[in-house]
Motif scaffolding. Structure first.
Motif, short mmCIF file in Angstrom:
data_model
loop_
_atom_site.label_atom_id
_atom_site.label_comp_id
_atom_site.label_asym_id
_atom_site.label_seq_id
_atom_site.Cartn_x
_atom_site.Cartn_y
_atom_site.Cartn_z
N ALA A 108 27.94 58.41 46.42
CA ALA A 108 27.68 58.35 44.99
C ALA A 108 28.37 57.13 44.35
N CYS A 109 29.46 56.68 44.96
CA CYS A 109 30.17 55.52 44.42
C CYS A 109 29.64 54.19 44.96
N ASP A 110 28.81 54.27 46.01
CA ASP A 110 28.30 53.03 46.61
C ASP A 110 27.55 52.14 45.62
N PRO A 111 26.59 52.66 44.81
CA PRO A 111 25.87 51.78 43.88
C PRO A 111 26.80 51.06 42.91
N ALA A 112 27.87 51.78 42.51
CA ALA A 112 28.80 51.15 41.58
C ALA A 112 29.52 49.98 42.25
N LEU A 113 29.94 50.17 43.50
CA LEU A 113 30.61 49.08 44.20
C LEU A 113 29.64 47.92 44.49
N THR A 114 28.39 48.27 44.77
CA THR A 114 27.39 47.22 44.98
C THR A 114 27.19 46.40 43.71
N ALA A 115 27.14 47.12 42.60
CA ALA A 115 27.00 46.42 41.32
C ALA A 115 28.20 45.52 41.06
N MET A 116 29.40 45.98 41.43
CA MET A 116 30.60 45.17 41.26
C MET A 116 30.49 43.87 42.05
N SER A 117 30.02 43.96 43.31
CA SER A 117 29.96 42.76 44.15
C SER A 117 28.87 41.79 43.71
N LYS A 118 27.87 42.27 42.93
CA LYS A 118 26.77 41.40 42.51
C LYS A 118 26.98 40.79 41.11
N MET A 119 28.06 41.18 40.47
CA MET A 119 28.33 40.60 39.15
C MET A 119 28.77 39.14 39.29
N GLN A 120 28.49 38.34 38.27
CA GLN A 120 28.86 36.91 38.26
C GLN A 120 30.28 36.78 37.74
N TRP A 121 31.25 36.92 38.64
CA TRP A 121 32.64 36.94 38.20
C TRP A 121 33.16 35.57 37.81
N GLN A 122 32.45 34.52 38.21
CA GLN A 122 32.90 33.19 37.78
C GLN A 122 32.51 32.90 36.34
N ASN A 123 31.60 33.75 35.77
CA ASN A 123 31.14 33.53 34.40
C ASN A 123 31.85 34.43 33.39
N VAL A 124 32.78 35.27 33.84
CA VAL A 124 33.49 36.15 32.91
C VAL A 124 34.38 35.29 32.02
N GLU A 125 34.24 35.48 30.70
CA GLU A 125 34.95 34.61 29.77
C GLU A 125 36.21 35.23 29.20
N HIS A 126 36.25 36.56 29.15
CA HIS A 126 37.45 37.19 28.60
C HIS A 126 37.67 38.54 29.28
N VAL A 127 38.92 38.99 29.23
CA VAL A 127 39.29 40.29 29.82
C VAL A 127 39.11 41.37 28.77
N GLY A 128 38.28 42.35 29.12
CA GLY A 128 38.04 43.45 28.17
C GLY A 128 38.51 44.77 28.74
N ASP A 129 37.84 45.87 28.32
CA ASP A 129 38.15 47.18 28.88
C ASP A 129 37.63 47.25 30.32
N GLN A 130 37.85 48.40 30.97
CA GLN A 130 37.39 48.55 32.35
C GLN A 130 35.88 48.37 32.42
N SER A 131 35.42 47.85 33.54
CA SER A 131 34.01 47.52 33.72
C SER A 131 33.16 48.77 33.88
N PRO A 132 31.85 48.65 33.66
CA PRO A 132 30.96 49.82 33.79
C PRO A 132 31.01 50.45 35.18
N TYR A 133 31.16 49.67 36.22
CA TYR A 133 31.16 50.26 37.56
C TYR A 133 32.39 51.15 37.75
N VAL A 134 33.51 50.80 37.13
CA VAL A 134 34.70 51.67 37.21
C VAL A 134 34.44 52.99 36.49
N THR A 135 33.81 52.89 35.33
CA THR A 135 33.47 54.11 34.59
C THR A 135 32.55 54.99 35.41
N SER A 136 31.60 54.37 36.14
CA SER A 136 30.68 55.15 36.97
C SER A 136 31.41 55.86 38.10
N VAL A 137 32.33 55.15 38.77
CA VAL A 137 33.10 55.77 39.85
C VAL A 137 33.94 56.93 39.33
#
Length: 809
Positions: free
Chosen positions: A589-618
């Motif tokens: 059940a947590c696999d899709p969330a981790l997959t989504a985490m690995s496919k995010m464009q982390w080099q384009n993140v501009e600011h640090v916010g709250d926890q990411s949606p994949y964390v909320t899903s897990v």
């Protein structure tokens, strides 16, 4: 210490064998100020020297006359010794004279003592001879007149007197008297046997004689005669007493079959009552004639039943066999209450030893109802234990004959257990899985208790029938259906995993549409898995207790053949599979969330916010599944702990692997990932009690795994965030933070930082050069424990990120 100090102890440091002048002076004058009284110390030492000189002078002068005085004293001592030697010799001579005088005085007294002793012995022997001669004459006369009452007392006395003449058998008269006594004993024996034969003839069933005082006295005489006479009397009387039984229950009689076995035991009970009324006083009490009759009846009955069952073996059915065995064991119990068993083998009964108290749950009252459920209870140290019932000395004395035919019972139980398992399977299909029963900590399948109740019933029955090979055969049947229950009822009903991911998509995760997520297993399926796990644990514990009880029931020589380890391993496999299913379900059940985490464009993140949606899903999946599993495994906390540990061991490495797929990562992206990792770490640490009103501290074994694994994930991100210039500092920082000497891991870190291949190549070369030397013993460097970074090694950007995390949490 020198000998002088051992004789005259002294505390003066000047008298010590290891005296050191420098140390002594330093002790007297430790400081410069102490030198002020040096004159006083010098005067004391001079005074001491003067006294020593005076003492030495006095001793030397005193020794001048010692030699002369010593020689004079030695001469005086020698003279005294010569005088003493003379006195001692004189005393010795006088003592020898006195001894010779005493011998002469007592010589005549000794002769008189010997004469008196011989005279006394002669008189006593003559008296015994007179008694023996008169006793033999009286014995022969009384024997002819059958005066057995007087003979019993007289014969014992004659035998006792005759023992005094064993050393005089060379005398013809004594030997003649001994032969007359033996002849009288033989005549008495033959005469008493003839009297009993006349009173109780062997031929025919009609008893022409009866009890009489003559026969009662004859039994007293038989006690003194050769034991074979007593055995012959007992044998003939019992044979005549049971002759009617052999006629009434002949093999060709209808009453001889198993369905009327009660009549055999009713007949002997009547005969025992009849014997007590008519002949109870005729035989001595120590002969135990009532018990001997009962024991001989048992031997005859066992032989007769064995013969008739061999002839009519095809007619033996289970119900008939159990009926006959039950009536027989009841009769054996009756004998145990009535008699002590003193006439059995060896003439003695070994008192059974009471075994130590046992915590076995099968120690319930086996004579009670057979439908009581076997309940596993923890042993209460304050509760008195029920000792094992002593063995029945008559157990098996008749029922042993049924043992060759117990295969009928074993085959019947095999068939019944097969039908029982089939009924369990049908009931499960018809009724479906058990309803969630959170209040009781998960439902144990009722069929499990039914199976062990039936096992207990079979075990009790079989142990009453036999404690030999049939118990081994029954154990084999138990093993067969324990395995069938494990595979057909438990493993066979575990939900099957599917390839569906529950409708999760990366888009839904990024848009935080957690409401669309569906777990692979439904609530009912999760509860079913927990129920099967709890049932398997119940079966595992109860099977172990069943093995212990079987070992208690079976013969000692067969104990080693009772082994249910394989069946306990089978239930352990079911438990392990159930836990693995729960882990796989939550993990998948947590696999899709981790997959989504690995496919995010982390080099384009501009600011640090709250926890990411994949964390909320897990976290959402954990909060949905774990409370259900915990509540349904409340009665088996250790397996819930195993579930948590296995999930952590599965999820954390998978999370780290997905971390390595997040490449390239910008500095801000790494900060966001570090925040997400910390959030997951806190959730995992709280996983055992998540969603529970009662907050319990997580087990130390689980906490250690989570802290070690998630700390490694945090260290990876901290290394990624660290600047790679200068390279030496970066490599050393990596080695200190991760303690991982694998080039593959270092390569993945460089990929996450987005370095070019040329830069990576030089970094790898430097990394290989900077690796520490492997410790002795060939330990794997990658297995080094994690070491926390020092504040000096962390950049100001990492400190700022930690403050941000604390602030947001």
């Amino acid at each position: 210490f020198p000998p002088s100090l051992q004789v005259f102890p002294s505390q003066d440091p000047l008298d010590r064998a290891d005296f050191n002048a420098v140390e002594y002076i330093n002790a007297l004058f430790p400081t410069e100020q102490s030198l002020a009284n040096i004159d006083e110390v010098v005067n004391k030492i001079r005074l001491k020297i003067r006294r020593l000189d005076d003492n030495i002078r006095t001793v030397v002068r005193g020794q001048t006359n010692v030699g002369q005085d010593g020689r004079q004293a030695l001469e005086e001592a020698q003279k005294a010794i010569q005088q003493l030697f003379g006195k001692i010799k004189d005393i010795k001579d006088k003592a020898e004279k006195s001894e010779q005088m005493v011998k002469e005085i007592t010589r005549d007294i000794k002769q008189l003592d010997h004469a008196k002793r011989h005279l006394t012995t002669s008189i006593t022997t003559l008296n015994h001879l007179h008694m023996l001669a008169g006793g033999v004459d009286s014995l022969e006369a009384m024997t002819r007149r059958r005066q057995y009452g007087e003979v019993a007392n007289l014969l014992q006395g004659v035998v006792n007197v005759l023992e005094h003449f064993n050393k005089y058998m060379g005398i013809p008269q004594i030997r003649q008297l001994s032969e007359r006594v033996k002849a009288a004993q033989n005549e008495l024996g033959q005469q008493i046997l003839a009297d009993f034969e006349e009173a109780f003839p062997s031929q025919g069933t009609k008893r022409t004689g009866g009890p009489s005082n003559v026969l009662r006295d004859a039994c007293l005489v038989a006690n003194v005669l050769d034991p074979r006479i007593k055995q012959e009397i007992i044998k003939k009387f019992i044979k005549q007493h049971l002759s009617e039984y052999l006629v009434l229950f002949q093999e060709n009689q209808d009453v001889a079959w198993l369905d009327k076995i009660d009549r055999r035991y009713a007949w002997i009970k009547r005969q025992l009552v009849d014997y007590e009324e008519k002949y109870g006083r005729m035989f001595p009490q120590e002969w135990c004639m009532t018990e001997r009759i009962a024991v001989e009846f048992c031997h005859v009955t066992r032989a007769e039943l064995s013969k008739i069952m061999r002839t009519r073996a095809k007619e033996i059915e289970v119900k008939l066999l159990l009926f006959a065995i039950q009536r027989t064991t009841n009769f054996e119990g009756f004998l145990a209450k009535r008699f002590s068993g003193c006439t059995l083998a060896d003439g003695t009964v070994k008192k059974p030893e009471v075994p130590p108290p046992s915590t076995n749950p099968f120690l319930e009252d086996e004579t009670g109802t057979e439908t009581d459920e076997i309940v596993i209870e923890k042993s209460d140290p304050d509760k008195p234990k029920k000792p094992k019932v002593p063995d029945n000395p008559f157990h098996g004395i008749v029922s042993k004959c049924f043992e060759p035919h117990l295969y009928v019972y074993i085959e019947s139980q095999d068939k019944n257990l097969g039908e029982l398992i089939d009924r369990f399977v049908a009931d499960f299909k018809a009724q479906g899985p058990p309803k969630p029963n959170v209040d009781e900590g998960g439902a144990v399948l009722p069929s499990c208790a039914d199976l062990f109740v039936y096992y207990k019933k079979c075990m009790v029955q079989c142990s009453q029938l036999s404690t030999g090979e049939p118990m081994i055969a029954l154990t084999t049947i138990f093993q067969k259906y324990l395995r069938e229950y494990a595979w057909k009822i438990l493993s066979g009903n575990l939900p099957k995993t599917t390839s569906s991911s529950g409708g999760l998509t990366i888009t839904s995760l990024l848009k935080e549409k957690e409401g669309s997520e569906v777990a692979k297993f439904t609530l009912e399926e999760l509860c079913l898995i927990c129920s099967i796990l709890s049932t398997a644990e119940y079966c595992l514990a109860t099977t172990q207790q069943l093995e212990e009880k079987l070992k208690e029931k079976v013969d000692t020589s067969l104990v080693e053949r009772i082994n249910l380890t394989g069946e306990m391993d089978t239930f352990s496999i079911v438990i392990s599979n159930s836990i693995q299913l729960l882990v796989q379900d939550l993990d998948a059940a947590c696999d899709p969330a981790l997959t989504a985490m690995s496919k995010m464009q982390w080099q384009n993140v501009e600011h640090v916010g709250d926890q990411s949606p994949y964390v909320t899903s897990v976290i959402l999946h954990i909060k949905q599944n774990v409370p259900i599993i915990r509540d349904n495994l409340a009665s088996t906390r250790k397996y819930f702990t195993q579930f948590c540990i296995k999930f952590a061991n599965s999820f954390i490495p998978k999370f780290i692997n997905h971390l390595f797929k997040c490449k390239p990562i910008s500095m801000v992206g790494a900060e966001q990932l570090l925040l997400d990792t910390h959030s997951l770490k806190m959730v995992l640490l709280d996983l055992p009690s998540i969603g529970s009103q009662v907050v319990r501290k997580a087990p130390a074994s689980y906490t250690k795994i989570v802290v070690k694994g998630m700390t490694r994930a945090e260290m990876i991100l901290k290394v990624v965030m660290a600047p790679h210039e200068p390279p030496v500092v970066f490599v050393d920082n990596y080695i200190k933070l991760l303690a991982d000497c694998s080039t593959d891991t270092f390569q993945k870190i460089l990929d996450m930082k987005g370095l070019k291949r040329s830069e990576q190549s030089s970094m790898l070369d430097l990394f290989r050069l900077r690796l520490p030397a492997p410790p002795p013993g060939g330990d794997n460097p990658g297995s080094l424990s994690l070491s926390a970074p020092t504040p000096e090694q962390e950049s100001s950007r990492i400190r700022k990120l930690e403050k941000l995390i604390k602030k947001r949490l």
